[in-house]
Enzyme design. Sequence first.
Site, PDB file in Angstrom:
ATOM      1  N   TYR A   1      43.757   2.810  -1.528  1.00 25.46           N
ATOM      2  CA  TYR A   1      43.652   2.152  -0.190  1.00 25.46           C
ATOM      3  C   TYR A   1      41.916   2.033   0.143  1.00 25.46           C
ATOM      4  CZ  TYR A   1      41.916   6.585   0.919  1.00 25.46           C
ATOM      5  OH  TYR A   1      41.002   7.997   0.627  1.00 25.46           O
TER       6      TYR A   1
ATOM      7  N   LYS B   1      50.886   6.497  15.185  1.00 24.18           N
ATOM      8  CA  LYS B   1      50.687   8.107  15.495  1.00 24.18           C
ATOM      9  C   LYS B   1      51.011   9.092  14.951  1.00 24.18           C
ATOM     10  CE  LYS B   1      55.281   7.530  16.628  1.00 24.18           C
ATOM     11  NZ  LYS B   1      55.845   8.974  15.624  1.00 24.18           N
TER      12      LYS B   1
ATOM     13  N   ARG C   1      57.697  14.693   5.081  1.00 27.26           N
ATOM     14  CA  ARG C   1      56.022  14.685   5.766  1.00 27.26           C
ATOM     15  C   ARG C   1      56.749  15.484   7.286  1.00 27.26           C
ATOM     16  NH1 ARG C   1      56.395  11.147   9.847  1.00 27.26           N
ATOM     17  NH2 ARG C   1      58.396   9.695  10.592  1.00 27.26           N
TER      18      ARG C   1
ATOM     19  N   ARG D   1      50.005   5.128  -3.071  1.00 17.86           N
ATOM     20  CA  ARG D   1      49.373   5.719  -4.483  1.00 17.86           C
ATOM     21  C   ARG D   1      49.277   5.283  -5.741  1.00 17.86           C
ATOM     22  NH1 ARG D   1      50.486  11.594  -2.217  1.00 17.86           N
ATOM     23  NH2 ARG D   1      52.331  10.196  -1.549  1.00 17.86           N
TER      24      ARG D   1
ATOM     25  N   ASP E   1      54.780  13.926  15.435  1.00 17.96           N
ATOM     26  CA  ASP E   1      55.925  12.630  15.366  1.00 17.96           C
ATOM     27  C   ASP E   1      56.134  12.480  16.556  1.00 17.96           C
ATOM     28  OD1 ASP E   1      56.544  11.549  12.902  1.00 17.96           O
ATOM     29  OD2 ASP E   1      58.081  11.338  14.098  1.00 17.96           O
TER      30      ASP E   1
END
Length: 356
Positions: free
Chosen positions: A85, A124, A192, A58, A205
């Site tokens: 992106y 993942k 996160r 970003r 996670d």
Amino acid sequence: MSAPIAKPWLSNQPDQDPRTATGARLRWGVVATGGIAAAVTRDLELLPDAELYAVSSRSQAAADAFAADYGFARAYGDHDGVAGYDRLLANDAVDVVYVATPHAHHHEIALAALRAGKHVLCEKALTVNAREAAELVELARDKGLFLMEAMWSRFLPSMQRAFEIAASGEIGEVKWVGADLGFPAPYSPTSRLWAPRDGGGALLDITIYPLLWALGTLGFPQTVSATGWINDDGVDAQNALTLGYHHGAQAQLTSSLLAHGPRAATVAGSQGFLQSLGSVNNPTELVVRVGFEEPRTEQFSVVGRGYSYELREVTRCIQQGLTESPVMPLEDSLNTMRLFDGVRAQLGVSYPNDVR
């Protein structure tokens, strides 16, 4: 038992070094500049047929710094309302994209990458829910592009050896599996690991690692019972899953963002057992004991930090025109997301992505 996890192509070769080139050079784009992006990029550098071509963030400053650290030729940040992106994906020179953003952004970015004609390796969990995963799989198949969830542990020699021992009959019929992974993650509502908007919580996670021990030795279960502690933000800080199988086997899996655990796995059979030493997602030793005999220990090491094995698989598959890896097939990713959807329903965890 469902189909066993396939043996990687590399493990059947005379030269089992993942740094050995397998074909034409691929130009890689890396989306995000966080810790996992840095770790995987360091192993990607080891592959002579992988070119670190473009990175996005970003922030242009963050992209520039990452590019300078690892030698990327291009760096893209958000600019004039266009996401970094998207600017990376507009570059026709990029062959394959590694998506290393938080979970909640995987679907959006991987979808854009596939639409742009790029092959995709996505961290993942592949997505936040099964609906998102199914959309990615359908698009990848329609466009004939490679897509894989970055479940690196499946490709490690130690994990593959554990699956081989369990399937060999040496410890008899597998009756139960126990595995855990935990660490006290510093709390921040914007981290996160904790933020619902990012798909935070232990399940998405880290639960995939204990689950791998069950999938690799027993397959996907017929029943799943889940308990856990949900914090005030609505994410699971800790969970415990019990998997049931028609032939009577069970697996108990624990994941925690609150406490340290042994990070170990046990596969118990009718004639013996095996245990992992070292982290459950990258064992350094396997201890095997049959009956009351003296245990046998097998030791393992990895090239780089261990990500090089999955990166070799992705590279080889794309070079050979494959659209998915037999070791990490798309159906397994779909079934994992379906399992996680069921767990979240039991725990009462939902994310903004669920209502989009």
